[in-house]
Design a protein around this motif. Structure first.
Motif, PDB file in Angstrom:
ATOM      1  N   LYS A  98       0.849  -1.177   0.000  1.00  0.00           N
ATOM      2  CA  LYS A  98       0.000   0.000   0.000  1.00  0.00           C
ATOM      3  C   LYS A  98       0.889   1.232   0.000  1.00  0.00           C
ATOM      4  O   LYS A  98       1.965   1.229   0.607  1.00  0.00           O
ATOM      5  CB  LYS A  98      -0.898  -0.018   1.245  1.00  0.00           C
ATOM      6  N   VAL A 125      -2.390  12.830  -8.028  1.00  0.00           N
ATOM      7  CA  VAL A 125      -3.093  11.659  -7.488  1.00  0.00           C
ATOM      8  C   VAL A 125      -3.906  10.980  -8.587  1.00  0.00           C
ATOM      9  O   VAL A 125      -3.955   9.749  -8.679  1.00  0.00           O
ATOM     10  CB  VAL A 125      -3.987  12.064  -6.298  1.00  0.00           C
ATOM     11  N   ARG A 126      -4.522  11.777  -9.448  1.00  0.00           N
ATOM     12  CA  ARG A 126      -5.332  11.234 -10.547  1.00  0.00           C
ATOM     13  C   ARG A 126      -4.471  10.379 -11.482  1.00  0.00           C
ATOM     14  O   ARG A 126      -4.842   9.260 -11.851  1.00  0.00           O
ATOM     15  CB  ARG A 126      -5.987  12.394 -11.308  1.00  0.00           C
ATOM     16  N   ALA A 129      -3.348   7.204  -9.635  1.00  0.00           N
ATOM     17  CA  ALA A 129      -4.430   6.214  -9.537  1.00  0.00           C
ATOM     18  C   ALA A 129      -4.663   5.514 -10.871  1.00  0.00           C
ATOM     19  O   ALA A 129      -4.912   4.305 -10.920  1.00  0.00           O
ATOM     20  CB  ALA A 129      -5.712   6.893  -9.064  1.00  0.00           C
ATOM     21  N   ARG A 132      -1.832   3.084 -11.314  1.00  0.00           N
ATOM     22  CA  ARG A 132      -2.035   1.961 -10.397  1.00  0.00           C
ATOM     23  C   ARG A 132      -3.063   0.984 -10.954  1.00  0.00           C
ATOM     24  O   ARG A 132      -2.869  -0.240 -10.925  1.00  0.00           O
ATOM     25  CB  ARG A 132      -2.486   2.503  -9.031  1.00  0.00           C
ATOM     26  N   ALA A 133      -4.171   1.528 -11.472  1.00  0.00           N
ATOM     27  CA  ALA A 133      -5.240   0.672 -11.999  1.00  0.00           C
ATOM     28  C   ALA A 133      -4.742  -0.234 -13.110  1.00  0.00           C
ATOM     29  O   ALA A 133      -5.175  -1.386 -13.236  1.00  0.00           O
ATOM     30  CB  ALA A 133      -6.385   1.542 -12.506  1.00  0.00           C
ATOM     31  N   LEU A 141      -4.012   2.285  -2.252  1.00  0.00           N
ATOM     32  CA  LEU A 141      -3.677   3.697  -2.431  1.00  0.00           C
ATOM     33  C   LEU A 141      -4.513   4.529  -1.466  1.00  0.00           C
ATOM     34  O   LEU A 141      -5.744   4.524  -1.537  1.00  0.00           O
ATOM     35  CB  LEU A 141      -3.953   4.132  -3.877  1.00  0.00           C
ATOM     36  N   GLU A 142      -3.828   5.221  -0.559  1.00  0.00           N
ATOM     37  CA  GLU A 142      -4.544   6.056   0.397  1.00  0.00           C
ATOM     38  C   GLU A 142      -3.930   7.443   0.436  1.00  0.00           C
ATOM     39  O   GLU A 142      -2.784   7.642   0.016  1.00  0.00           O
ATOM     40  CB  GLU A 142      -4.536   5.428   1.797  1.00  0.00           C
ATOM     41  N   GLY A 173      -9.703   8.510  -7.498  1.00  0.00           N
ATOM     42  CA  GLY A 173      -9.335   7.098  -7.556  1.00  0.00           C
ATOM     43  C   GLY A 173      -8.641   6.514  -6.343  1.00  0.00           C
ATOM     44  O   GLY A 173      -8.165   5.375  -6.395  1.00  0.00           O
ATOM     45  N   VAL A 174      -8.575   7.245  -5.222  1.00  0.00           N
ATOM     46  CA  VAL A 174      -7.915   6.662  -4.047  1.00  0.00           C
ATOM     47  C   VAL A 174      -8.885   5.752  -3.294  1.00  0.00           C
ATOM     48  O   VAL A 174     -10.098   5.924  -3.364  1.00  0.00           O
ATOM     49  CB  VAL A 174      -7.337   7.737  -3.096  1.00  0.00           C
ATOM     50  N   ASP A 175      -8.323   4.788  -2.563  1.00  0.00           N
ATOM     51  CA  ASP A 175      -9.143   3.826  -1.826  1.00  0.00           C
ATOM     52  C   ASP A 175      -9.735   4.451  -0.560  1.00  0.00           C
ATOM     53  O   ASP A 175     -10.862   4.142  -0.181  1.00  0.00           O
ATOM     54  CB  ASP A 175      -8.300   2.611  -1.420  1.00  0.00           C
ATOM     55  N   ARG A 205     -14.735   4.659   2.754  1.00  0.00           N
ATOM     56  CA  ARG A 205     -13.470   5.213   2.247  1.00  0.00           C
ATOM     57  C   ARG A 205     -12.872   6.260   3.191  1.00  0.00           C
ATOM     58  O   ARG A 205     -11.828   6.843   2.903  1.00  0.00           O
ATOM     59  CB  ARG A 205     -13.655   5.786   0.842  1.00  0.00           C
TER      60      ARG A 205
END
Length: 314
Positions: A98, A125-126, A129, A132-133, A141-142, A173-175, A205
């Protein structure tokens, strides 16, 4: 009304937040021994370091090695801080389970800390994410939102802005999004109010409480967050990374004191307190000159203290 759960997750952030706040550099072998001692005490999540350029933070130059070692422990969630996409890519390559991205609620702090506006960090962050996807879908992802309770640079941070930014981060898109009391300005009423609003806005979330003891309210603020439904808490062993008695200290909540509070209340942390106290020796061996703090470590466990696993200590 939420029903009280009897379990919390304590995330140990000393190897990252603590070590990057002190001038001394802990040798890698001692870092690994410290992580081992924390795991032996039952700690199930450790933030082991930051993926940042070694020239900026020499304390974190060995972070990939620490991640690799920590991953050998079955059941341990290995977390790393990353300021950008490049850091996340390095963390994924090293095998972190993570990553956490520091996004400031305060515009002034954002510019000072990462040299980017909040809007630019949101864009970062966008893209992180999205990457990451596609490339590391199993990596969590936090965001730990810095200065959510106030900022030393700009003062008060409007709560509406904190919640709006949290919603934008989830849309990006963060968890999960947690809140950090970076400057130690929070009070229990504020913590309860803001985490209640965060949970209403984000539901599952809504993430961890990262609270500091800079002005002596760390545990009171953690309890307020717990009463607002928070079940994940960051803390640093020995209060590493700041103490109210040290000049300019950030004042992380002491892991041992937080675990004691919850266990004494009958809330399970899954952590063996005597073993956690013993892990301080591994920390002290790696940073012999650094003062360690903690009320429980100084006072000892009370006679007849029983943890939630039924073992009696003291």
């Amino acid at each position: 009304m939420h029903t009280k759960m009897s379990q919390v997750q304590i995330s140990e952030v000393g190897p990252r937040d603590g070590l990057q706040s002190v001038k001394a550099i802990m040798p890698t072998a001692h870092k690994l021994a410290w992580v081992d001692a924390l795991v032996a005490a039952g700690v199930s999540e450790v933030e082991v370091g930051s993926f940042v350029p070694a020239r900026l933070l020499p304390q974190m130059a060995d972070v990939a090695d620490v991640v690799a070692h920590a991953r050998r422990h079955a059941g341990l969630r290995v977390l790393a801080l990353v300021p950008n996409l490049r850091g996340a890519q390095a963390a994924a390559q090293a095998g972190a389970h993570k990553v956490s991205v520091p996004v400031s609620a305060s515009e002034a702090h954002s510019l000072a800390n990462v040299r980017k506006t909040r809007a630019q960090m949101l864009e970062e962050v966008r893209s992180l994410a999205a990457w990451r996807a596609e490339h590391a879908p199993h990596m969590g992802l936090e965001v730990g939102m810095s200065t959510a309770f106030g900022c030393t640079l700009q003062g008060a941070v409007p709560e509406d802005e904190v919640i709006a930014l949290a919603e934008q981060l989830v849309a990006a898109g963060v968890d999960e999004v947690g809140l950090s009391d970076t400057s130690g300005m929070a009070n229990p009423a504020q913590v309860r109010r803001l985490f209640t609003r965060l949970r209403q806005a984000l539901g599952e979330r809504a993430g961890a409480a990262h609270l500091h003891n800079t002005r002596g309210l760390g545990l009171a603020n953690c309890l307020a967050a717990y009463e607002a439904g928070v079940r994940t808490f960051d803390a640093s062993q020995g209060g590493l990374g700041g103490c109210p008695y040290a000049p300019g200290a950030s004042g992380n909540v002491v892991t041992e004191d937080l675990v004691f509070m919850f266990e004494a209340m009958g809330v399970s942390t899954g952590i063996d307190l005597p073993r956690l106290l013993a892990a301080r020796e591994a920390l002290r061996a790696g940073l012999p000159e650094e003062p360690l703090y903690g009320m429980v470590a100084d006072a000892g466990l009370p006679k007849g203290f029983t943890d939630t696993k039924g073992a009696t200590h003291g």
